[in-house]
Design a protein around this motif. Sequence first.
Motif, mmCIF file in Angstrom:
data_model
loop_
_atom_site.group_PDB
_atom_site.id
_atom_site.type_symbol
_atom_site.label_atom_id
_atom_site.label_comp_id
_atom_site.label_asym_id
_atom_site.label_seq_id
_atom_site.Cartn_x
_atom_site.Cartn_y
_atom_site.Cartn_z
ATOM 1 N N GLU A 1 0.921 -1.235 0.068
ATOM 2 C CA GLU A 1 0.064 -0.345 -0.350
ATOM 3 C C GLU A 1 0.839 1.770 -0.404
ATOM 4 O O GLU A 1 2.009 1.434 0.480
ATOM 5 C CB GLU A 1 -0.582 0.229 1.091
ATOM 6 N N THR A 2 0.527 2.327 -0.902
ATOM 7 C CA THR A 2 1.146 3.912 -0.744
ATOM 8 C C THR A 2 0.258 4.465 -0.270
ATOM 9 O O THR A 2 -1.377 4.594 -0.978
ATOM 10 C CB THR A 2 1.289 3.850 -1.977
ATOM 11 N N ILE A 3 0.341 4.692 1.315
ATOM 12 C CA ILE A 3 -0.522 6.222 2.022
ATOM 13 C C ILE A 3 -0.232 7.700 1.534
ATOM 14 O O ILE A 3 1.255 8.144 1.815
ATOM 15 C CB ILE A 3 -0.764 5.403 2.638
ATOM 16 N N PRO A 4 -0.946 8.072 0.508
ATOM 17 C CA PRO A 4 -0.578 9.630 0.609
ATOM 18 C C PRO A 4 -1.347 10.474 1.813
ATOM 19 O O PRO A 4 -2.200 10.178 2.260
ATOM 20 C CB PRO A 4 -1.734 10.427 -0.811
ATOM 21 N N ALA A 5 0.309 11.266 2.063
ATOM 22 C CA ALA A 5 -0.551 12.028 3.579
ATOM 23 C C ALA A 5 0.071 13.422 3.749
ATOM 24 O O ALA A 5 1.261 13.899 3.349
ATOM 25 C CB ALA A 5 0.400 11.620 4.824
ATOM 26 N N PHE A 6 -0.401 13.929 4.500
ATOM 27 C CA PHE A 6 -0.586 15.640 4.649
ATOM 28 C C PHE A 6 -0.153 16.404 6.402
ATOM 29 O O PHE A 6 -1.620 16.209 6.423
ATOM 30 C CB PHE A 6 -1.552 16.406 3.966
ATOM 31 N N ASP A 7 0.676 16.418 6.966
ATOM 32 C CA ASP A 7 0.760 17.296 8.002
ATOM 33 C C ASP A 7 1.006 18.999 8.499
ATOM 34 O O ASP A 7 0.226 18.897 9.339
ATOM 35 C CB ASP A 7 1.723 16.890 9.064
ATOM 36 N N GLY A 8 0.074 19.305 7.129
ATOM 37 C CA GLY A 8 -0.201 20.637 7.825
ATOM 38 C C GLY A 8 0.913 21.348 6.860
ATOM 39 O O GLY A 8 1.022 22.618 6.410
ATOM 40 N N LYS A 9 1.856 21.631 6.695
ATOM 41 C CA LYS A 9 3.402 21.517 5.956
ATOM 42 C C LYS A 9 3.822 20.456 5.217
ATOM 43 O O LYS A 9 4.255 20.787 3.493
ATOM 44 C CB LYS A 9 4.339 22.313 6.827
ATOM 45 N N LEU A 10 3.862 19.213 5.197
ATOM 46 C CA LEU A 10 5.104 18.684 5.208
ATOM 47 C C LEU A 10 3.768 17.507 3.858
ATOM 48 O O LEU A 10 2.552 16.730 4.185
ATOM 49 C CB LEU A 10 5.845 17.533 5.081
ATOM 50 N N ARG A 11 3.949 17.092 2.160
ATOM 51 C CA ARG A 11 3.391 16.365 1.431
ATOM 52 C C ARG A 11 4.375 15.554 1.295
ATOM 53 O O ARG A 11 5.302 15.797 1.304
ATOM 54 C CB ARG A 11 2.928 16.978 0.315
ATOM 55 N N PHE A 12 3.745 14.078 1.774
ATOM 56 C CA PHE A 12 4.618 12.608 1.734
ATOM 57 C C PHE A 12 4.180 11.653 1.648
ATOM 58 O O PHE A 12 2.623 12.272 2.136
ATOM 59 C CB PHE A 12 5.265 12.570 3.256
ATOM 60 N N ASP A 13 4.435 10.808 1.188
ATOM 61 C CA ASP A 13 3.986 9.748 1.477
ATOM 62 C C ASP A 13 4.249 7.808 1.959
ATOM 63 O O ASP A 13 5.746 8.659 2.431
ATOM 64 C CB ASP A 13 4.326 8.417 -0.520
ATOM 65 N N ILE A 14 3.823 7.455 2.550
ATOM 66 C CA ILE A 14 4.085 6.184 2.601
ATOM 67 C C ILE A 14 3.703 5.034 2.534
ATOM 68 O O ILE A 14 2.775 4.490 1.779
ATOM 69 C CB ILE A 14 3.179 6.375 4.413
ATOM 70 N N VAL A 15 5.009 3.921 1.836
ATOM 71 C CA VAL A 15 4.685 3.124 1.212
ATOM 72 C C VAL A 15 5.215 1.879 1.819
ATOM 73 O O VAL A 15 5.889 1.760 3.103
ATOM 74 C CB VAL A 15 5.450 3.352 -0.039
ATOM 75 N N LEU A 16 3.837 1.493 1.999
ATOM 76 C CA LEU A 16 3.845 -0.231 2.870
ATOM 77 C C LEU A 16 4.777 -1.301 2.284
ATOM 78 O O LEU A 16 4.074 -1.737 0.853
ATOM 79 C CB LEU A 16 2.781 -0.478 3.298
ATOM 80 N N VAL A 17 5.597 -2.191 2.570
ATOM 81 C CA VAL A 17 5.772 -3.187 2.286
ATOM 82 C C VAL A 17 5.699 -4.289 3.352
ATOM 83 O O VAL A 17 5.871 -4.363 4.154
ATOM 84 C CB VAL A 17 7.103 -2.976 1.534
ATOM 85 N N PHE B 1 8.983 6.167 4.275
ATOM 86 C CA PHE B 1 9.125 7.186 3.835
ATOM 87 C C PHE B 1 9.279 8.143 2.714
ATOM 88 O O PHE B 1 9.884 8.116 2.325
ATOM 89 C CB PHE B 1 9.710 8.304 5.133
ATOM 90 N N VAL B 2 8.697 8.258 1.687
ATOM 91 C CA VAL B 2 8.735 9.173 0.776
ATOM 92 C C VAL B 2 8.122 10.769 0.591
ATOM 93 O O VAL B 2 7.120 11.449 0.654
ATOM 94 C CB VAL B 2 8.027 8.655 -0.645
ATOM 95 N N PRO B 3 9.060 11.762 1.120
ATOM 96 C CA PRO B 3 8.641 13.244 0.554
ATOM 97 C C PRO B 3 8.509 13.788 -0.546
ATOM 98 O O PRO B 3 8.946 12.965 -1.410
ATOM 99 C CB PRO B 3 10.262 13.956 1.513
ATOM 100 N N ILE B 4 7.263 14.848 -0.668
ATOM 101 C CA ILE B 4 7.052 15.054 -2.090
ATOM 102 C C ILE B 4 6.850 16.445 -2.426
ATOM 103 O O ILE B 4 8.205 17.069 -3.033
ATOM 104 C CB ILE B 4 5.419 14.304 -2.182
ATOM 105 N N SER B 5 6.712 17.624 -0.874
ATOM 106 C CA SER B 5 6.647 18.379 -1.050
ATOM 107 C C SER B 5 6.664 18.779 0.391
ATOM 108 O O SER B 5 6.210 18.383 1.310
ATOM 109 C CB SER B 5 5.752 19.695 -2.295
#
Length: 210
Positions: free
Chosen positions: A143-159, A185-189
Amino acid sequence: DATTITANYGVYWAGLHFGEVRLVMTVRGSRYEMKGSGRFSVLGGLIYEWRGSTTSAGELTKTGPKPSLYTLNYSGADKHGDVRISFADGAVSDVSMSPKKRANPKNIPVTKDQLRGVLDPMTGAFLRARPDLTNADLKVCDETIPAFDGKLRFDIVLVPKQQRQVESKEPEGYSGPAAVCGVKFVPISGFRPGDRGINFMSSHADEIEV
């Protein structure tokens, strides 16, 4: 009728215990509410200590959870603050932070397209699992989980990593097989290229499990 689930989590690094998180989740029909609190420290708080509380609310749908509101209140290392994220039509609609900070012009900008279909950190961590899979099914880790914490946009990739037996200390708790997922943890922006903290998190994928 409402269903309430209470869970306690430990945070470990290199075999050392650094903190704990307590979660209370309530589901009424298709609506969910989560409340969490956590504490993290290094050497019993002598070097560093962080405390925080967070909430998340939204709706459970056939395609997955749709958050409506996320809040975070935190304090630690002489810093404190609040974050509030609102969602509408499957996208982030508003973000407020206190204290307010100027955006670093060197940060990779977060675009509107990147804020569509994202989850807040709490929903992404605890509710993203697909309902047609069992707790022990390793496919839940694909699974790949797209997340945003108010500042950082990142993906959490589960294997997938392995299955493990867990034993509850409480009579009403779950005991049995559980899936163990590797976490990447995959940072995007929303961050500055070369940031040491971001680089550290994204380069230790083999050491993080859930």
